[in-house]
Design an enzyme around this catalytic site. Structure first.
Site, short mmCIF file in Angstrom:
data_model
loop_
_atom_site.label_atom_id
_atom_site.label_comp_id
_atom_site.label_asym_id
_atom_site.label_seq_id
_atom_site.Cartn_x
_atom_site.Cartn_y
_atom_site.Cartn_z
N ARG A 1 0.85 -1.21 0.00
CA ARG A 1 0.00 0.00 0.00
C ARG A 1 0.87 1.24 0.00
O ARG A 1 0.52 2.27 -0.56
CB ARG A 1 -0.94 0.00 1.22
CG ARG A 1 -2.23 -0.73 1.02
CD ARG A 1 -2.04 -2.19 0.62
NE ARG A 1 -3.27 -2.93 0.58
CZ ARG A 1 -3.79 -3.58 1.63
NH1 ARG A 1 -3.15 -3.62 2.79
NH2 ARG A 1 -4.94 -4.21 1.53
N ASP B 1 0.04 -6.95 -2.80
CA ASP B 1 -1.36 -6.68 -2.48
C ASP B 1 -1.99 -6.03 -3.70
O ASP B 1 -1.33 -5.87 -4.73
CB ASP B 1 -1.48 -5.78 -1.22
CG ASP B 1 -2.69 -6.17 -0.38
OD1 ASP B 1 -3.81 -6.13 -0.92
OD2 ASP B 1 -2.52 -6.51 0.80
N HIS C 1 -6.65 -10.21 -2.89
CA HIS C 1 -5.70 -9.09 -2.82
C HIS C 1 -4.70 -9.15 -3.98
O HIS C 1 -3.49 -8.94 -3.78
CB HIS C 1 -4.97 -9.09 -1.47
CG HIS C 1 -5.85 -8.65 -0.33
ND1 HIS C 1 -6.25 -7.35 -0.19
CD2 HIS C 1 -6.41 -9.33 0.69
CE1 HIS C 1 -7.02 -7.24 0.89
NE2 HIS C 1 -7.14 -8.44 1.43
N GLU D 1 -9.53 -12.41 3.28
CA GLU D 1 -10.54 -11.55 2.63
C GLU D 1 -10.78 -11.91 1.16
O GLU D 1 -10.87 -11.02 0.31
CB GLU D 1 -10.11 -10.08 2.76
CG GLU D 1 -9.98 -9.66 4.21
CD GLU D 1 -9.48 -8.23 4.42
OE1 GLU D 1 -9.98 -7.58 5.34
OE2 GLU D 1 -8.58 -7.76 3.67
N TRP E 1 -0.44 -2.02 8.56
CA TRP E 1 -0.99 -1.87 7.20
C TRP E 1 -0.80 -0.42 6.82
O TRP E 1 -0.93 0.48 7.66
CB TRP E 1 -2.46 -2.29 7.18
CG TRP E 1 -2.64 -3.71 7.61
CD1 TRP E 1 -3.04 -4.15 8.83
CD2 TRP E 1 -2.35 -4.88 6.83
NE1 TRP E 1 -3.03 -5.53 8.87
CE2 TRP E 1 -2.62 -6.00 7.65
CE3 TRP E 1 -1.91 -5.10 5.52
CZ2 TRP E 1 -2.44 -7.31 7.20
CZ3 TRP E 1 -1.75 -6.40 5.08
CH2 TRP E 1 -2.01 -7.49 5.91
N GLU F 1 -2.22 1.68 4.25
CA GLU F 1 -3.10 2.49 3.40
C GLU F 1 -2.95 3.98 3.69
O GLU F 1 -2.95 4.80 2.77
CB GLU F 1 -4.57 2.09 3.60
CG GLU F 1 -4.95 0.76 2.99
CD GLU F 1 -4.82 -0.40 3.97
OE1 GLU F 1 -4.00 -0.30 4.91
OE2 GLU F 1 -5.53 -1.41 3.77
C1 ACM Z 1 -5.82 -8.61 7.28
O1 ACM Z 1 -5.79 -7.68 8.09
N1 ACM Z 1 -6.55 -8.53 6.18
C2 ACM Z 1 -5.03 -9.81 7.48
#
Ligand code: ACM
Ligand code: ZN
Length: 501
Positions: A139, A168, A231, A295, A440, A442
């Site tokens: 990201r 991703d 992803h 996901e 993460w 983003e």
């Molecule tokens: C995740 O946070 N999608 C592993």
């Protein structure tokens, strides 16, 4: 400095004597040649330390490393007396941890008169073998130098796993020789903030090798992640034939969960996986490969003739089972390469009929339930529950001015995360490898913001993963934190300084 010498994570035991080791310079460690590499790294890490000299201290003060095979593999014993620091360890890993504790003490000992350390006897070893941190480099594409800076800071806290999220929807960062478009197309996305109109990049093989070596010299194992089969917008943009619809696709410049995933009915995805796993096996010495698995949306598979055919041929009943089928195939491909699969907790869902290989491990992120289920089935587990402080992309505190996403992960939550809580049976506890914090990216579009999100949550998590449960005490942690913050300042790491819980 409190009676635990303000060390973080708190050692198993610290006994101070009341006297001090004083030296105008930091002596260069000497001793057993088995620890030569650790001594070299320590020298590198302390070059900017005031008063350090490459020559031995003229005053006879010493740091001596000694092999003691009676100790556990990551354990160390450190005696600080007025004349010398004597560090005992059975292995280079133990010696490294001991040197990092010395480094902590030196970082917080910047007196006019040189190094002043309280005399003490420290006995120390970890509670869990997997003490991890994940950085999402898809990201946001972090520079090699930044990754190294973070790995170095991890190792100061005895964190020993760097989980490198390399792919991703928003960018593929791993060069794969047989699939050059993964990086040529898949590493770049539209970005209105960038003058060029796009942003991204990938790590060259040399850069990856450099990072792996750098981490190894700090006793940090790099576990690479290639997130499959969801992803994968970046893969589909490069190779549209691998999707259920054929496209068009794009490397995503939006954030969220997308319905475009690899087509489970297309054998080409396994050719791609073979090439990717070959590359990972070549570049990364770790026995683990993280295959993602989180996901995955099933609507494309539900509507795809090839996927339906696969379901029928494999004797499955649903698209959901198709994910288990794919996971098992990936895990077998890895085991042919001498690697073991680890995946997000979704890999366990709908796997009753298509069982995960027993050696596959589960990383529990949607709370700890997935991890508990996995351990009941005999799988090894890494706990990284987003409900208990392990998601460092969440805000530190419930304050709209704080950067971060969605929810809150306080330092307090992080500190109290217990990978092996009382809900586990005695048989299940050894299956819990440890825990991990995840960043993460983003919204974390600069290394400095990443640092702010990581610290001091990582310090709290390190203690949750290293220190015996009986030795944990949040009040004591908060008393040690101010001195530890000076060490982080000394390393040029930005930190959050608001409420801890
Ligand atoms: C995740 O946070 N999608 C592993
Ligand atoms: Zn399909």
């Amino acid at each position: 400095m409190n009676e635990n010498l303000s060390l973080i994570p708190r050692p198993v035991s610290v006994k101070t004597t009341g006297s001090f080791f004083r030296s105008p310079v930091l002596p260069v460690p000497e001793g057993d040649t088995a620890f030569r590499n650790e001594i070299e790294t320590f020298k590198e890490q302390t070059t900017s330390c005031t008063n350090r000299r490459d020559a031995q201290a003229e005053n006879g003060k010493k740091i001596t490393l000694v092999t003691d095979k009676s100790l556990g593999v990551e354990a160390y014993v450190l005696e600080i007396n007025p004349q010398a620091l004597i560090l005992k360890a059975a292995s280079p890993a133990g010696a490294y941890h001991g040197l990092q504790s010395i480094r902590e003490l030196v970082l917080s000992s910047r007196g006019e008169t040189g190094i002043v350390l309280p005399c003490a006897e420290i006995v120390d070893y970890p509670r869990f073998p997997w003490r991890g941190f994940m950085l999402d480099c898809s990201r946001y594409f972090y520079r090699v130098e930044f990754i190294k800076k973070i790995i170095d800071a991890l190792s100061l806290h005895h964190i020993n796993v760097f989980h490198w999220h390399l792919t991703d929807d928003q960018g593929w960062r791993l060069p794969v020789q047989k699939y050059p478009l993964l990086t040529e197309i898949g590493s770049r996305r539209l970005d209105y903030r960038s003058k060029a109109g796009y942003s991204g990049g990938f790590y060259s093989r040399e850069e990856i090798r450099g990072i792996v070596d750098y981490a190894a010299s700090r006793h940090v194992e790099i576990v690479p992640e290639v997130d499959l089969p969801g992803h994968t917008s970046s893969v589909l943009a490069a190779y549209p034939g691998l999707g259920c619809t054929g496209g068009p696709y794009r490397v995503e410049d939006r954030f969220g969960i997308f319905e475009e995933v690899l087509c489970a009915g297309n054998d080409g995805i396994f050719d791609l996986a073979e090439a990717v796993f070959d590359t990972l096996a070549e570049l990364f010495p770790s026995p683990w490969v993280h295959i993602g698995g989180d996901e995955v949306r099933f609507n494309r598979w539900d509507a795809c003739p090839k996927c339906k055919q696969r379901i029928e041929e494999a004797g499955l009943t649903s698209s959901r089972e198709l994910q288990s089928w794919i996971t098992v195939k990936f895990a077998r491909m890895l085991s042919e390469r001498g690697k073991t699969a680890i995946g997000w907790d979704e890999i366990l869902e709908d796997s009753e009929r298509y069982r995960l290989p027993e050696d596959a491990a589960v990383m529990s992120w949607r709370g700890r339930e997935g991890g508990l289920r996995a351990s009941r089935l005999g799988h090894r587990v890494v706990m990284s529950p987003n409900t208990e402080g392990c998601y460092f992309d969440y805000r530190h505190y419930k304050d709209p001015e704080e950067p971060g996403r969605l929810q809150v992960s306080t330092v307090y939550q992080c500190y109290n995360m217990d990978p092996a809580g009382p809900e586990l049976t005695e048989d299940e506890v050894p299956l819990i490898l440890g825990g991990q914090g995840n960043l993460w990216s983003e919204l974390i579009y600069a290394g400095k913001i990443a640092e702010y999100m990581i610290f001091p949550r990582l310090c709290a998590l390190a203690e949750a993963l290293w220190t015996p449960r009986a030795g944990k005490n949040f009040t004591d942690f908060t008393e040690r934190l101010p001195v530890h913050r000076e060490r982080l300042d000394g390393l040029g790491l930005l930190q959050y300084r608001g409420p801890l819980g």
